[in-house]
Design a protein around this motif. Structure first.
Motif, PDB file in Angstrom:
ATOM      1  N   LEU A   1       0.891  -1.075  -0.113  1.00 57.73           N
ATOM      2  CA  LEU A   1      -0.121  -0.141   0.136  1.00 57.73           C
ATOM      3  C   LEU A   1       0.831   1.446  -0.001  1.00 57.73           C
ATOM      4  O   LEU A   1       0.314   2.142  -0.423  1.00 57.73           O
ATOM      5  CB  LEU A   1      -0.944   0.027   1.107  1.00 57.73           C
ATOM      6  CG  LEU A   1      -2.234  -1.034   1.041  1.00 57.73           C
ATOM      7  CD1 LEU A   1      -2.932  -0.938   2.295  1.00 57.73           C
ATOM      8  CD2 LEU A   1      -3.068  -0.741   0.059  1.00 57.73           C
ATOM      9  N   ARG A   2       2.013   0.937   0.450  1.00 61.13           N
ATOM     10  CA  ARG A   2       2.981   2.505   0.617  1.00 61.13           C
ATOM     11  C   ARG A   2       3.353   2.809  -0.917  1.00 61.13           C
ATOM     12  O   ARG A   2       3.788   3.893  -0.963  1.00 61.13           O
ATOM     13  CB  ARG A   2       4.139   1.979   1.359  1.00 61.13           C
ATOM     14  CG  ARG A   2       3.829   1.805   2.827  1.00 61.13           C
ATOM     15  CD  ARG A   2       5.204   1.982   3.569  1.00 61.13           C
ATOM     16  NE  ARG A   2       5.040   1.858   5.097  1.00 61.13           N
ATOM     17  CZ  ARG A   2       5.441   0.782   5.918  1.00 61.13           C
ATOM     18  NH1 ARG A   2       5.771  -0.285   5.095  1.00 61.13           N
ATOM     19  NH2 ARG A   2       4.998   0.709   6.931  1.00 61.13           N
ATOM     20  N   GLN A   3       3.074   1.925  -1.865  1.00 62.50           N
ATOM     21  CA  GLN A   3       3.428   2.365  -3.185  1.00 62.50           C
ATOM     22  C   GLN A   3       2.256   2.895  -4.064  1.00 62.50           C
ATOM     23  O   GLN A   3       2.240   3.630  -5.218  1.00 62.50           O
ATOM     24  CB  GLN A   3       3.728   1.195  -4.044  1.00 62.50           C
ATOM     25  CG  GLN A   3       4.802   0.260  -3.296  1.00 62.50           C
ATOM     26  CD  GLN A   3       5.090  -1.010  -4.096  1.00 62.50           C
ATOM     27  OE1 GLN A   3       4.765  -1.084  -5.131  1.00 62.50           O
ATOM     28  NE2 GLN A   3       5.195  -2.150  -3.220  1.00 62.50           N
ATOM     29  N   HIS A   4       1.335   3.140  -3.169  1.00 58.70           N
ATOM     30  CA  HIS A   4       0.072   3.917  -3.834  1.00 58.70           C
ATOM     31  C   HIS A   4      -0.579   5.020  -3.032  1.00 58.70           C
ATOM     32  O   HIS A   4      -0.119   5.147  -1.888  1.00 58.70           O
ATOM     33  CB  HIS A   4      -1.002   2.962  -3.949  1.00 58.70           C
ATOM     34  CG  HIS A   4      -0.570   1.828  -4.782  1.00 58.70           C
ATOM     35  ND1 HIS A   4      -0.582   1.617  -6.216  1.00 58.70           N
ATOM     36  CD2 HIS A   4      -0.007   0.450  -4.441  1.00 58.70           C
ATOM     37  CE1 HIS A   4      -0.088   0.287  -6.519  1.00 58.70           C
ATOM     38  NE2 HIS A   4       0.143  -0.334  -5.465  1.00 58.70           N
ATOM     39  N   ASP A   5      -1.328   5.731  -3.654  1.00 60.42           N
ATOM     40  CA  ASP A   5      -2.180   6.773  -2.792  1.00 60.42           C
ATOM     41  C   ASP A   5      -3.453   6.204  -2.099  1.00 60.42           C
ATOM     42  O   ASP A   5      -4.216   5.645  -2.951  1.00 60.42           O
ATOM     43  CB  ASP A   5      -2.462   8.092  -3.940  1.00 60.42           C
ATOM     44  CG  ASP A   5      -3.066   9.149  -3.315  1.00 60.42           C
ATOM     45  OD1 ASP A   5      -3.192   9.427  -1.926  1.00 60.42           O
ATOM     46  OD2 ASP A   5      -3.618  10.166  -3.891  1.00 60.42           O
ATOM     47  N   VAL A   6      -3.289   6.382  -0.861  1.00 58.77           N
ATOM     48  CA  VAL A   6      -4.399   5.629  -0.130  1.00 58.77           C
ATOM     49  C   VAL A   6      -5.228   6.870   0.825  1.00 58.77           C
ATOM     50  O   VAL A   6      -4.696   7.413   1.295  1.00 58.77           O
ATOM     51  CB  VAL A   6      -3.817   4.557   0.979  1.00 58.77           C
ATOM     52  CG1 VAL A   6      -4.857   3.843   1.697  1.00 58.77           C
ATOM     53  CG2 VAL A   6      -3.028   3.429   0.065  1.00 58.77           C
TER      54      VAL A   6
END
Length: 367
Positions: A92-97
């Motif tokens: 998830l750290r690789q995406h805009d959450v």
């Protein structure tokens, strides 16, 4: 066959009737075919429980997140501790959450948005969810759904939107509320009150908006009580209307039962109030601590229901855990899939009894 069910996302197949995605030849010829399971749920209210394995769930989500995405991490605001998806922090750290906290309509009318939103983001950081923002919504009433659409239009125009979350947090209802605003002609997702309705990943391209929305299945787990009760008992523990907090003035030597699924013993401390936030239809019973064990043995499945004989057998044995707090801020004892107890902040020693595999989450008070 390469088509998927437009209701639950399972690949359609004609070979195994008890497996996800089964469809008859006649039903397959319809314009927008749905599997037999979804058809029976939509038209007859018949629900066939199915759960995908955790590893399969992880593979589906990882595939959906193979390219940069705007992730809507859907949570049930009533059950935040049970809404945390395990094992996906790294990817998830690789995406805009962005966290979308659903079911805000369940909370008392005077509940203010900003304090709850700030509390939610603090809890997200504590759970190592890399969320940049949060929005409180109600898919049922439409509360803040327009704000969510504005967020998507501002932040997700050039990215696919991946919707993820635990089972029964209201993902499908949320998606249907979004579709009604973004593309009213689009096919709706199958919804129900039971966890595990969505079984596969589905991608929908919306007309003039330029969005691609990918819905992923909800994960079920043994750590949430709602995933371990039968259909009849689920209706007793899942709130469907605004919560009516129940306040109990307790003193040492008293116990509170939440149905037969949880018990809180007040062992030591000054008299104080405990506020119970559970479904309005769930019976809460107060008794003397010295009578609690015998009461549980005599009335489990009767006065203390759920669980019933159709529920997971493991719910019928409660495991004690000591909890104690010095004088300070109010705290919640959150029980995944059931609700939470708000302690007033006075010094207290107690014992919380829960089914094996269910762990109490101690947190700063939500309300």
């Amino acid at each position: 066959m390469s088509l998927i069910c437009t209701g639950c996302g399972a690949p359609l197949q004609m070979d195994t009737e008890d497996a996800p995605g089964y469809i008859t030849n006649e039903a397959f010829m319809r314009e927008q075919p749905v599997c037999q399971r979804c058809y029976r749920l939509i038209h007859y209210g018949q629900f066939q429980p199915m759960a995908i394995p955790e590893e399969t769930y992880r593979q589906v989500v990882m595939k959906a997140l193979a390219r940069p995405s705007f992730v809507l991490y859907v949570m049930d605001l009533f059950d935040v501790s049970g809404s945390i998806v395990p094992g996906l922090t790294g990817v998830l750290r690789q995406h805009d959450v962005m966290i979308v906290a659903n079911k805000f309509d369940l909370f008392p009318k005077q509940t203010a948005d900003e304090p709850v939103k700030s509390w939610l983001l603090r809890e997200a950081r504590r759970a190592e969810i890399p969320a940049s923002d949060a929005v409180l919504v109600s898919a049922k009433t439409g509360y803040h759904m327009d704000e969510l659409v504005e967020q998507l239009e501002a932040r997700a125009r050039k990215k696919q939107i991946v919707v993820m979350g635990m089972a029964n947090v209201g993902k499908s209802s949320l998606l249907n509320a979004l579709l009604s605003r973004l593309d009213p002609e689009q096919t709706r997702f199958t919804t129900s009150a039971f966890p595990g309705t969505t079984l596969g990943s589905m991608a929908i391209k919306l007309g003039d908006n330029g969005f691609t929305i990918v819905d992923t299945p909800g994960l079920m787990g043994k750590h949430r009580i709602q995933d371990r009760v039968c259909k009849a008992s689920l209706k007793l523990i899942m709130p469907t209307e605004r919560l009516r907090p129940r306040v109990y003035q307790l003193q040492k030597g008293q116990s509170l039962f939440l149905g037969g699924l949880a018990r809180f013993d007040f062992i030591e401390g000054p008299p104080q109030s405990v506020v119970v936030y559970v479904a309005n239809q769930l019976r809460v019973h107060r008794t003397k601590l010295q009578q609690a064990d015998s009461l549980y043995q005599r009335h489990l499945g009767g006065l203390l229901t759920p669980p019933c004989v159709s529920c997971d057998e493991g719910l019928r044995t409660l495991v004690p855990k000591n909890v104690s707090f010095t004088e300070g801020r109010p705290v919640d004892l959150a029980i995944p899939g059931l609700g939470f107890l708000r302690l007033s902040g006075h010094a207290i020693k107690g014992v919380i009894h829960l089914p094996k595999g269910v762990t109490v989450n101690v947190r700063n008070a939500l309300l």
